[in-house]
Design a protein around this motif. Structure first.
Motif, PDB file in Angstrom:
ATOM      1  N   ILE A  95      -8.191   9.211  -6.476  1.00  0.00           N
ATOM      2  CA  ILE A  95      -8.404   7.813  -6.087  1.00  0.00           C
ATOM      3  C   ILE A  95      -9.287   7.676  -4.851  1.00  0.00           C
ATOM      4  O   ILE A  95      -9.676   6.556  -4.490  1.00  0.00           O
ATOM      5  CB  ILE A  95      -7.061   7.098  -5.822  1.00  0.00           C
ATOM      6  N   GLY A  96      -9.618   8.781  -4.186  1.00  0.00           N
ATOM      7  CA  GLY A  96     -10.441   8.649  -3.003  1.00  0.00           C
ATOM      8  C   GLY A  96     -10.642   9.960  -2.281  1.00  0.00           C
ATOM      9  O   GLY A  96     -10.218  11.025  -2.748  1.00  0.00           O
ATOM     10  N   LYS A  97     -11.285   9.868  -1.128  1.00  0.00           N
ATOM     11  CA  LYS A  97     -11.559  11.038  -0.309  1.00  0.00           C
ATOM     12  C   LYS A  97     -11.323  10.710   1.167  1.00  0.00           C
ATOM     13  O   LYS A  97     -11.273   9.536   1.553  1.00  0.00           O
ATOM     14  CB  LYS A  97     -13.002  11.516  -0.515  1.00  0.00           C
ATOM     15  N   ALA A  98     -11.187  11.767   1.956  1.00  0.00           N
ATOM     16  CA  ALA A  98     -11.001  11.604   3.401  1.00  0.00           C
ATOM     17  C   ALA A  98     -11.807  12.673   4.116  1.00  0.00           C
ATOM     18  O   ALA A  98     -12.068  13.744   3.557  1.00  0.00           O
ATOM     19  CB  ALA A  98      -9.527  11.711   3.769  1.00  0.00           C
ATOM     20  N   LYS A  99     -12.190  12.380   5.359  1.00  0.00           N
ATOM     21  CA  LYS A  99     -12.925  13.363   6.157  1.00  0.00           C
ATOM     22  C   LYS A  99     -12.727  13.064   7.631  1.00  0.00           C
ATOM     23  O   LYS A  99     -12.475  11.922   8.029  1.00  0.00           O
ATOM     24  CB  LYS A  99     -14.422  13.331   5.822  1.00  0.00           C
ATOM     25  N   THR A 100     -12.808  14.110   8.441  1.00  0.00           N
ATOM     26  CA  THR A 100     -12.809  13.918   9.892  1.00  0.00           C
ATOM     27  C   THR A 100     -14.195  13.441  10.290  1.00  0.00           C
ATOM     28  O   THR A 100     -15.203  13.829   9.701  1.00  0.00           O
ATOM     29  CB  THR A 100     -12.479  15.220  10.629  1.00  0.00           C
ATOM     30  N   LEU A 101     -14.249  12.572  11.303  1.00  0.00           N
ATOM     31  CA  LEU A 101     -15.519  12.089  11.823  1.00  0.00           C
ATOM     32  C   LEU A 101     -15.838  12.870  13.091  1.00  0.00           C
ATOM     33  O   LEU A 101     -15.105  12.782  14.074  1.00  0.00           O
ATOM     34  CB  LEU A 101     -15.456  10.588  12.122  1.00  0.00           C
ATOM     35  N   GLN A 118     -10.074  11.777  18.006  1.00  0.00           N
ATOM     36  CA  GLN A 118      -9.511  12.329  16.785  1.00  0.00           C
ATOM     37  C   GLN A 118      -9.521  11.232  15.733  1.00  0.00           C
ATOM     38  O   GLN A 118      -8.714  10.307  15.785  1.00  0.00           O
ATOM     39  CB  GLN A 118      -8.099  12.838  17.033  1.00  0.00           C
ATOM     40  N   VAL A 119     -10.462  11.337  14.793  1.00  0.00           N
ATOM     41  CA  VAL A 119     -10.665  10.263  13.822  1.00  0.00           C
ATOM     42  C   VAL A 119     -10.749  10.844  12.415  1.00  0.00           C
ATOM     43  O   VAL A 119     -11.423  11.849  12.185  1.00  0.00           O
ATOM     44  CB  VAL A 119     -11.959   9.467  14.121  1.00  0.00           C
ATOM     45  N   ILE A 120     -10.056  10.207  11.486  1.00  0.00           N
ATOM     46  CA  ILE A 120     -10.190  10.531  10.066  1.00  0.00           C
ATOM     47  C   ILE A 120     -10.550   9.244   9.331  1.00  0.00           C
ATOM     48  O   ILE A 120      -9.950   8.191   9.567  1.00  0.00           O
ATOM     49  CB  ILE A 120      -8.886  11.119   9.483  1.00  0.00           C
ATOM     50  N   GLU A 121     -11.532   9.335   8.448  1.00  0.00           N
ATOM     51  CA  GLU A 121     -11.934   8.189   7.633  1.00  0.00           C
ATOM     52  C   GLU A 121     -11.546   8.437   6.185  1.00  0.00           C
ATOM     53  O   GLU A 121     -11.813   9.513   5.640  1.00  0.00           O
ATOM     54  CB  GLU A 121     -13.440   7.964   7.735  1.00  0.00           C
ATOM     55  N   LEU A 122     -10.896   7.461   5.576  1.00  0.00           N
ATOM     56  CA  LEU A 122     -10.468   7.568   4.186  1.00  0.00           C
ATOM     57  C   LEU A 122     -11.160   6.487   3.364  1.00  0.00           C
ATOM     58  O   LEU A 122     -11.183   5.314   3.762  1.00  0.00           O
ATOM     59  CB  LEU A 122      -8.947   7.406   4.048  1.00  0.00           C
ATOM     60  N   GLN A 123     -11.736   6.892   2.240  1.00  0.00           N
ATOM     61  CA  GLN A 123     -12.347   5.953   1.311  1.00  0.00           C
ATOM     62  C   GLN A 123     -11.514   5.972   0.043  1.00  0.00           C
ATOM     63  O   GLN A 123     -11.515   6.956  -0.705  1.00  0.00           O
ATOM     64  CB  GLN A 123     -13.784   6.349   1.005  1.00  0.00           C
ATOM     65  N   ARG A 165     -11.753   0.381  -0.508  1.00  0.00           N
ATOM     66  CA  ARG A 165     -11.104   0.248   0.799  1.00  0.00           C
ATOM     67  C   ARG A 165     -11.459   1.418   1.706  1.00  0.00           C
ATOM     68  O   ARG A 165     -11.387   2.572   1.294  1.00  0.00           O
ATOM     69  CB  ARG A 165      -9.595   0.181   0.584  1.00  0.00           C
ATOM     70  N   THR A 166     -11.817   1.110   2.952  1.00  0.00           N
ATOM     71  CA  THR A 166     -12.107   2.133   3.952  1.00  0.00           C
ATOM     72  C   THR A 166     -11.082   2.041   5.074  1.00  0.00           C
ATOM     73  O   THR A 166     -10.926   0.987   5.700  1.00  0.00           O
ATOM     74  CB  THR A 166     -13.517   1.958   4.544  1.00  0.00           C
ATOM     75  N   LEU A 167     -10.378   3.136   5.303  1.00  0.00           N
ATOM     76  CA  LEU A 167      -9.387   3.202   6.370  1.00  0.00           C
ATOM     77  C   LEU A 167      -9.848   4.214   7.411  1.00  0.00           C
ATOM     78  O   LEU A 167     -10.507   5.196   7.079  1.00  0.00           O
ATOM     79  CB  LEU A 167      -8.019   3.625   5.833  1.00  0.00           C
ATOM     80  N   GLN A 168      -9.482   3.975   8.659  1.00  0.00           N
ATOM     81  CA  GLN A 168      -9.742   4.927   9.725  1.00  0.00           C
ATOM     82  C   GLN A 168      -8.487   5.118  10.565  1.00  0.00           C
ATOM     83  O   GLN A 168      -7.804   4.150  10.878  1.00  0.00           O
ATOM     84  CB  GLN A 168     -10.894   4.464  10.634  1.00  0.00           C
ATOM     85  N   THR A 169      -8.206   6.374  10.902  1.00  0.00           N
ATOM     86  CA  THR A 169      -7.093   6.674  11.801  1.00  0.00           C
ATOM     87  C   THR A 169      -7.664   7.240  13.095  1.00  0.00           C
ATOM     88  O   THR A 169      -8.652   7.970  13.078  1.00  0.00           O
ATOM     89  CB  THR A 169      -6.127   7.701  11.185  1.00  0.00           C
ATOM     90  N   ILE A 170      -7.030   6.900  14.203  1.00  0.00           N
ATOM     91  CA  ILE A 170      -7.486   7.383  15.504  1.00  0.00           C
ATOM     92  C   ILE A 170      -6.291   7.523  16.436  1.00  0.00           C
ATOM     93  O   ILE A 170      -5.330   6.750  16.353  1.00  0.00           O
ATOM     94  CB  ILE A 170      -8.541   6.427  16.120  1.00  0.00           C
ATOM     95  N   THR A 171      -6.350   8.537  17.307  1.00  0.00           N
ATOM     96  CA  THR A 171      -5.285   8.764  18.282  1.00  0.00           C
ATOM     97  C   THR A 171      -5.662   8.141  19.613  1.00  0.00           C
ATOM     98  O   THR A 171      -6.766   8.369  20.120  1.00  0.00           O
ATOM     99  CB  THR A 171      -5.044  10.274  18.493  1.00  0.00           C
ATOM    100  N   ASN A 172      -4.740   7.378  20.191  1.00  0.00           N
ATOM    101  CA  ASN A 172      -4.935   6.866  21.544  1.00  0.00           C
ATOM    102  C   ASN A 172      -4.724   8.015  22.520  1.00  0.00           C
ATOM    103  O   ASN A 172      -3.633   8.595  22.567  1.00  0.00           O
ATOM    104  CB  ASN A 172      -3.945   5.737  21.830  1.00  0.00           C
ATOM    105  N   VAL A 211      -3.980   3.115  12.388  1.00  0.00           N
ATOM    106  CA  VAL A 211      -4.805   3.088  11.186  1.00  0.00           C
ATOM    107  C   VAL A 211      -5.353   1.677  11.039  1.00  0.00           C
ATOM    108  O   VAL A 211      -4.634   0.690  11.207  1.00  0.00           O
ATOM    109  CB  VAL A 211      -4.013   3.513   9.928  1.00  0.00           C
ATOM    110  N   THR A 212      -6.651   1.592  10.772  1.00  0.00           N
ATOM    111  CA  THR A 212      -7.316   0.297  10.655  1.00  0.00           C
ATOM    112  C   THR A 212      -7.999   0.179   9.303  1.00  0.00           C
ATOM    113  O   THR A 212      -8.377   1.172   8.676  1.00  0.00           O
ATOM    114  CB  THR A 212      -8.366   0.111  11.768  1.00  0.00           C
ATOM    115  N   SER A 213      -8.159  -1.062   8.859  1.00  0.00           N
ATOM    116  CA  SER A 213      -8.941  -1.391   7.684  1.00  0.00           C
ATOM    117  C   SER A 213      -9.987  -2.393   8.137  1.00  0.00           C
ATOM    118  O   SER A 213      -9.652  -3.539   8.442  1.00  0.00           O
ATOM    119  CB  SER A 213      -8.052  -1.992   6.590  1.00  0.00           C
ATOM    120  N   GLY A 214     -11.230  -1.935   8.257  1.00  0.00           N
ATOM    121  CA  GLY A 214     -12.251  -2.766   8.879  1.00  0.00           C
ATOM    122  C   GLY A 214     -11.953  -2.886  10.362  1.00  0.00           C
ATOM    123  O   GLY A 214     -11.794  -1.891  11.061  1.00  0.00           O
TER     124      GLY A 214
END
Length: 232
Positions: free
Chosen positions: A148-154, A165-170, A174-181, A189-192
């Motif tokens: 259903i999709g792919k993910a990668k570190t940015l 520390q960022v991972i982007e999931l497609q 839908r495009t999701l991004q995760t990031i550590t504070n 995790v954000t969507s847009g």
């Protein structure tokens, strides 16, 4: 544990080389070598104890999603709860023995693949190599046996300099991004531009990770769990 056994073999090779080439027998070196398998056995017993403790986890006064995390490398499934109800599990695995050995010897965030069961949905996050010398990690996301999709570190010069520390999931459209504070260690995790979930440590028990996401947003849970186990 694999590292300790490797050190044992290397010390034994050195001891054998000294004996064959220089006719020198070093009992202290030989005795020190056997400390490594003893330490490996102790570590194995401790790991099994921790594994049982993780599997026996039952949340207390936790309203969101949660799991108990004491060790990064594990084969047994960890229970995944929503409130006090068990709703699934998460499990890390290696595709083959070669990756297991290399991952355990060199870095425990190598070859991170995961199996995540949420209610009746089974997600597999499968690590794969896109370019041999790339600094990025890539995963294929499969649900119920269907990709259903792919993910990668940015990774770029700016993110490396600031240690982001960022991972982007497609996933579909839908495009999701995760990031550590970097200050609070909270994973978002954000969507847009919209924040749709977080993962943070429980204040009472630091090894309990608590996730807050929108109702039914299992993809956000998968994103947070992947980020947690790759970067932690």
């Amino acid at each position: 544990m694999i590292q300790l056994l490797f050190y044992f073999v290397m010390v034994m090779v050195v001891a054998l080389f000294r004996y064959l080439v220089f006719d020198a027998f070093d009992p202290e070196l030989l005795g020190a070598a056997f400390l490594f398998p003893v330490a490996a056995l102790i570590l194995y017993v401790l790991t099994k104890h921790i594994e049982k403790k993780e599997q026996a986890y039952v949340p207390k006064d936790v309203k969101g999603w949660s799991f108990y995390h004491l060790q990064r490398s594990f084969a047994a499934p960890k229970p995944l709860f929503k409130g006090d109800q068990k709703r699934g599990y998460l499990k890390r695995y290696y595709e083959n023995k070669r990756r297991f050995i290399l991952g355990e010897m060199v870095s425990s965030n190598w070859y991170v693949s995961m199996e995540i069961k949420i209610d009746e949905e089974l997600y597999q996050v499968k690590w794969y190599r896109e370019h041999r010398f790339s600094m990025q990690e890539h995963w294929e996301i499969v649900r119920g046996g269907v990709p259903i999709g792919k993910a990668k570190t940015l990774v770029n010069s700016k993110s490396v300099g600031k240690r982001k520390q960022v991972i982007e999931l497609q996933i579909g459209e839908r495009t999701l991004q995760t990031i550590t504070n970097p200050v609070t260690s909270i994973i978002s995790v954000t969507s847009g531009t919209e924040s749709i979930g977080t993962l943070k440590r429980n204040h009472d028990v630091s090894n309990v990770s608590v996730m807050e996401v929108g109702t039914g947003d299992h993809e956000a849970l998968v994103a947070l769990i992947l980020h947690h186990f790759y970067f932690k």
